[in-house]
Enzyme design. Structure first.
Site, PDB file in Angstrom:
ATOM      1  N   ARG A 149      -2.664  -1.994  -3.618  1.00 38.43           N
ATOM      2  CA  ARG A 149      -3.794  -1.078  -3.565  1.00 38.43           C
ATOM      3  C   ARG A 149      -3.562   0.039  -4.579  1.00 38.43           C
ATOM      4  NH1 ARG A 149      -4.297   3.821  -0.261  1.00 38.43           N
ATOM      5  NH2 ARG A 149      -6.427   4.592  -0.444  1.00 38.43           N
ATOM      6  N   ASN A 168       0.869  -1.177   0.000  1.00 43.02           N
ATOM      7  CA  ASN A 168       0.000   0.000   0.000  1.00 43.02           C
ATOM      8  C   ASN A 168       0.903   1.224   0.000  1.00 43.02           C
ATOM      9  OD1 ASN A 168      -1.862   2.027   0.438  1.00 43.02           O
ATOM     10  ND2 ASN A 168      -2.955   0.949   2.053  1.00 43.02           N
ATOM     11  N   ARG A 226      -6.833  18.322   2.535  1.00 41.02           N
ATOM     12  CA  ARG A 226      -7.598  18.560   1.302  1.00 41.02           C
ATOM     13  C   ARG A 226      -8.818  19.436   1.574  1.00 41.02           C
ATOM     14  NH1 ARG A 226      -7.500  12.292   0.646  1.00 41.02           N
ATOM     15  NH2 ARG A 226      -5.483  11.916  -0.334  1.00 41.02           N
ATOM     16  N   HIS A 267     -11.592   5.007  -1.062  1.00 39.87           N
ATOM     17  CA  HIS A 267     -11.662   4.198   0.164  1.00 39.87           C
ATOM     18  C   HIS A 267     -12.517   2.941  -0.043  1.00 39.87           C
ATOM     19  CE1 HIS A 267     -10.901   8.187   2.453  1.00 39.87           C
ATOM     20  NE2 HIS A 267      -9.767   7.507   2.386  1.00 39.87           N
ATOM     21  N   GLU A 291      -8.304  -3.327   5.243  1.00 41.18           N
ATOM     22  CA  GLU A 291      -8.000  -3.229   3.819  1.00 41.18           C
ATOM     23  C   GLU A 291      -7.005  -4.293   3.367  1.00 41.18           C
ATOM     24  OE1 GLU A 291      -8.306   1.464   2.873  1.00 41.18           O
ATOM     25  OE2 GLU A 291      -7.154   0.922   4.653  1.00 41.18           O
TER      26      GLU A 291
END
Length: 400
Positions: free
Chosen positions: A91, A10, A237, A179, A386
């Site tokens: 990922r 990842n 962000r 996500h 994940e």
């Protein structure tokens, strides 16, 4: 089908996280996990630990490039006590409009993903670089890519559309959502309990934050858009913003920039790396640091958290309308799991929709139910998994 070691990678803009699982027909056992952090600096961190927390590697090497960082990982995992992987899962934030399912990696596939770098400018360059390196440093090993966007492919077209000229839709400009692997893992956890509700909202709140409306396990709308910059305010962000604000900032930047590209690049830095909690608080993108500053009376920090929780609340309210009600609200991600105050603030005022949080139950971290007994809406915390989801997909694809 025998059990095999699966390596999960990842990669981020300045880090590579990894884990190693033993995957069999019915069992999934995490063996090790680790990371290299601080890529591009002389003060990097490289660590690997087993499932008991015992650190097998703990170093502070110079990490001038992603090449140096990944070579450390590859060399370490090619020697005992680490079993040599049988497959690698990666990922990927966004592979573009044509790649919507998890699949085996080829050089041509990497080229296609790289061609849509603009859709995830912070993630795609290092992710595709690591994929190429993995094919080279682990020759002959099958590599698979799992897309964060895949979970959201069930959104109706109306949810994917932006109200812009049609030619941009034909060029692939749409709401992708992100996500997705985290959301998949929440649904998988609920499936194990035979408890997937009809009307579900999941709030993945961390340094990157998004909220998704899910009906019967399938995404029908999500907050992030073309890139992870849209939707809920995140650590650095903007979240959703009046386009005219960006146009104004761009014009101001352009006054001191040599060309259009330089101005656009600087605007991208502002929107992705200098805004959000960091931009409003003028302190940090880490919610823990912001909360500490609030305790010391910092008004900017208090405003940053209020902006964050208010935007999250607004998305939850709008998705209740889209779903036509709500059966369950799940918090996940670093903030969702651990920041008690954020959960309380987000849920405050949503009682009219059946959302209630018991103060004592909320005063914990980790997997738990927050709502009182017999509450109309179940409010839960479920940690994401994940890496486990990627391992599941790799094992399935490896043996399909």
């Amino acid at each position: 089908m025998p059990s095999v070691p699966v390596l999960v990678l990842n990669s981020g803009s300045s880090s590579i996280k990894f884990s190693l699982y033993n995957a069999g027909p019915t069992e999934r056992e995490k063996l090790f996990e680790g990371a290299v952090d601080g890529i591009g600096t002389e003060l990097g961190k490289f660590w690997i630990k087993d499932t008991t927390g015992n650190k097998l590697r703990d170093e502070s090497p110079a990490l001038p490039s992603a090449a140096v960082a990944f070579k450390l990982v590859a060399d370490a995992l090619s020697t005992p006590p680490f079993p040599y992987p049988a497959a690698i899962g990666h990922r990927m934030v966004n592979g573009g409009p044509n790649l919507t399912v998890h699949q085996r990696i080829t050089p041509a596939l990497i080229d296609e993903m790289a061609s849509f770098t603009a859709f995830a400018p912070l993630h795609t360059p290092i992710a595709t670089y690591i994929m190429r390196q993995a094919l080279e440093l682990f020759p002959g090993l099958p590599n698979f890519v799992c897309f964060d966007t895949a979970f959201h492919r069930t959104m109706p077209e109306v949810a994917q559309r932006f109200a812009i000229p049609e030619k941009y839709w034909r060029e692939g400009i749409r709401r992708f959502g992100f996500h997705g692997i985290s959301y998949e893992s929440i649904i998988a956890a609920l499936e194990q309990e035979h408890a997937v509700p009809e009307k579900l909202i999941v709030a993945h709140l961390g340094n990157g934050a998004s909220i998704t409306a899910i009906r019967n396990g399938r995404c029908i709308d999500t907050s992030m858009g073309l890139t992870p910059c849209g939707g809920v305010v995140s650590g650095t962000r903007t979240g959703d913003i009046d386009p005219s604000v960006l146009i104004y900032i761009l014009r101001e930047i352009a006054k001191t920039m040599p060309d259009t590209k330089s101005a656009a690049d600087q605007l991208e830095v502002i929107a992705n790396k200098q805004s959000g909690l960091l931009g409003v608080s003028e302190l940090t993108n880490d919610m823990r640091g912001v909360r500490d500053a609030i305790k010391e009376g910092n008004e900017q920090a208090a405003m940053a958290t209020e902006v964050f929780t208010r935007t999250a609340k607004k998305f939850i309210g709008s998705y209740i309308a889209i779903l036509g009600g709500l059966d369950m609200l799940v918090f996940t991600g670093g903030i969702g799991e651990n920041d008690i105050a954020s959960r309380k603030e987000i849920c405050a005022g949503l009682e009219t929709f059946g959302i209630n949080v018991d103060a004592e139950r909320n005063n914990v971290r980790g997997n738990t139910i927050l709502s009182p007994e017999n509450s109309p809406v179940t409010v839960r915390v479920i940690p994401p998994a994940e890496d486990l989801m990627i391992t599941n997909h790799v094992y399935r694809l490896l043996h399909s």
